[in-house]
Design a protein around this motif. Structure first.
Motif: not given
Length: 184
Positions: A131-136
């Motif tokens: 899973t890839v997410i943003t730093p936020t």
């Protein structure tokens, strides 16, 4: 004319490099064993350097993996299978995910990495997914993996390297999850 040699004279080396080997062989084994079995525990004092404030004591159940990004500390909590971000002062900023098998859910987080584009890649071999997410903490995408992977390394071109426990040690995958190459 022959000379009589004592047993000691026969052991004397004709070359000087023989002595270190002889000295190693002559060391008593009991001395080495005695040194390794004696232990002395020294008193130690633990100092708390920082803590994460919470209204209850279950804010962090079992933190395992950690990423530091600017002044944010991002970690994977293995007990509740969530990604949690804290400020440098310890305040909870956001959480992502939960236990499960569906989208944005985790079965077993084994790795969390910061990619060159500053996205966070979370490896979940129990669901065969990255899973890839943003730093936020915003969801970007999910990549299916062909087999459970142990560790991942995101690369600049969004491809990634993965370590597995199988017969193939290191595999490179395209940004879409297609296998590009491998090292045995």
């Amino acid at each position: 004319m022959s000379t009589l040699m004592s047993p000691i004279d026969r052991l004397q080396p004709s070359h000087t490099s023989f002595w270190p080997i002889l000295l190693v062989l002559a060391c008593p084994i009991s001395t080495v064993e005695a040194q390794s079995t004696s232990r002395a525990w020294l008193p130690d004092k633990w100092t708390m350097m920082s803590s994460f404030p919470s209204r209850d004591d279950t804010l962090l159940l079992n933190p395992e993996l950690l990423v530091a990004l600017d002044s944010t500390i991002i970690l994977a909590d293995a007990a509740d299978r969530r990604i949690k971000a804290f400020s440098s002062s310890g305040h909870l900023l956001w959480t992502f995910g939960r236990s499960g098998q569906g989208p944005r859910e985790f079965g077993n987080i084994t790795d969390i990495k910061l990619a060159p584009d500053r996205s966070l890649w979370i490896n979940d071999p129990a669901n065969s997914r990255i899973t890839v997410i943003t730093p936020t903490g915003q969801f970007l995408r999910s990549l299916r993996t062909l087999a459970p992977l142990h560790r991942i390394i995101p690369l600049r071109d969004s491809s990634y390297l993965a370590f597995s426990a199988g017969a193939v040690f290191l595999v490179r995958y395209s940004p879409t999850g297609t296998r590009i190459g491998a090292l045995p």
